[in-house]
Enzyme design. Structure first.
Site, mmCIF file in Angstrom:
data_model
loop_
_atom_site.group_PDB
_atom_site.id
_atom_site.type_symbol
_atom_site.label_atom_id
_atom_site.label_comp_id
_atom_site.label_asym_id
_atom_site.label_seq_id
_atom_site.Cartn_x
_atom_site.Cartn_y
_atom_site.Cartn_z
ATOM 1 N N GLY A 34 97.521 45.650 -65.159
ATOM 2 C CA GLY A 34 97.198 45.060 -66.455
ATOM 3 C C GLY A 34 98.202 43.977 -66.798
ATOM 4 N N GLN A 40 102.763 37.960 -71.834
ATOM 5 C CA GLN A 40 103.631 38.136 -70.664
ATOM 6 C C GLN A 40 103.686 36.889 -69.784
ATOM 7 O OE1 GLN A 40 101.809 42.142 -69.673
ATOM 8 N NE2 GLN A 40 103.880 42.440 -68.890
ATOM 9 N N CYS A 68 105.945 48.407 -66.450
ATOM 10 C CA CYS A 68 105.478 47.152 -67.052
ATOM 11 C C CYS A 68 105.926 46.013 -66.157
ATOM 12 C CB CYS A 68 106.093 47.006 -68.445
ATOM 13 S SG CYS A 68 105.658 45.480 -69.293
ATOM 14 N N LEU A 69 105.060 45.028 -65.937
ATOM 15 C CA LEU A 69 105.435 43.903 -65.074
ATOM 16 C C LEU A 69 106.626 43.123 -65.633
ATOM 17 C CD1 LEU A 69 101.921 42.596 -63.988
ATOM 18 C CD2 LEU A 69 103.595 43.792 -62.584
ATOM 19 N N HIS A 127 98.648 50.220 -73.493
ATOM 20 C CA HIS A 127 99.852 49.471 -73.118
ATOM 21 C C HIS A 127 99.663 47.967 -73.363
ATOM 22 C CE1 HIS A 127 103.430 48.753 -70.385
ATOM 23 N NE2 HIS A 127 102.845 47.567 -70.371
ATOM 24 N N GLU A 128 98.538 47.431 -72.895
ATOM 25 C CA GLU A 128 98.324 45.982 -73.019
ATOM 26 C C GLU A 128 98.095 45.584 -74.477
ATOM 27 O OE1 GLU A 128 99.265 44.429 -70.574
ATOM 28 O OE2 GLU A 128 99.066 46.038 -69.127
ATOM 29 N N HIS A 131 101.270 45.156 -76.313
ATOM 30 C CA HIS A 131 101.947 43.876 -76.037
ATOM 31 C C HIS A 131 101.546 42.805 -77.058
ATOM 32 C CE1 HIS A 131 104.310 44.072 -72.354
ATOM 33 N NE2 HIS A 131 103.347 44.687 -71.689
HETATM 34 NI NI NI Z 1 103.492 45.647 -69.868
#
Ligand code: NI
Length: 164
Positions: A46, A51, A91-92, A133-134, A137
């Site tokens: 995701g 991000q 998380c990326l 999660h997304e 953000h």
């Molecule tokens: Ni994330």
């Protein structure tokens, strides 16, 4: 399509609130396509637009690992949640870091698709986790804000871990 640079923990943009998209046009579709490519190149499941440095309410998710098609969401909103699950989450924007986070086991999300058409997504388990999660953000909330105390770990080998 193009791979965009992923903003990392400590970048203040990750704490900002993203704005709603007024019109889903070619520019938005281009961003969504770039986000999908960026997510795959980073082996993530995701990614939110913030991000990659864009404060728009855009999210892409693919929890299937089959190379697509990814879910592309514009202005997503959680309208219903059910149950609870304990997730190991990464998380990326936080390379090699994972923690336990409690998430709803099921969620219903309303959004627009890449053509501006209203859609409803029902997510369970990993998809529910990824949606939560997304969407967090988009309001500047990060998984480390919600993790169970003392569960953050640093892992070098991130194979087989979910990254968002
Ligand atoms: Ni994330």
């Amino acid at each position: 399509m193009a791979i965009r640079e992923i903003r990392m923990n400590g970048d203040e943009i990750l704490r900002k609130k993203s704005r709603e998209v007024d019109i889903v046009d070619d520019k938005i579709r281009q961003i969504l396509d770039d986000m999908v490519e960026t997510m795959y190149s980073a082996n993530g499941v995701g990614l939110s637009a913030v991000q990659v440095g864009i404060l728009k309410r855009l999210v892409v998710i693919d929890v299937e690992y089959d190379g697509g098609p990814a879910i592309k969401l514009v202005n997503p909103v959680i309208v219903k949640t059910k149950g609870m699950q304990e997730c190991q989450e990464g998380c990326l924007s936080f390379p090699n870091q994972f923690a336990i986070v409690r998430r709803p086991k099921e969620v219903i999300v309303k959004a627009l698709d890449e053509n501006g058409k209203p859609i409803t997504i029902k997510g369970k388990e990993l998809l529910a986790q990824a949606l939560c999660h997304e969407l967090d953000h988009l309001d500047g909330t990060l998984f480390v804000d919600q993790m169970e105390e003392g569960t953050l770990e640093y892992v070098d080998n991130t194979e087989n871990r979910e990254k968002k």
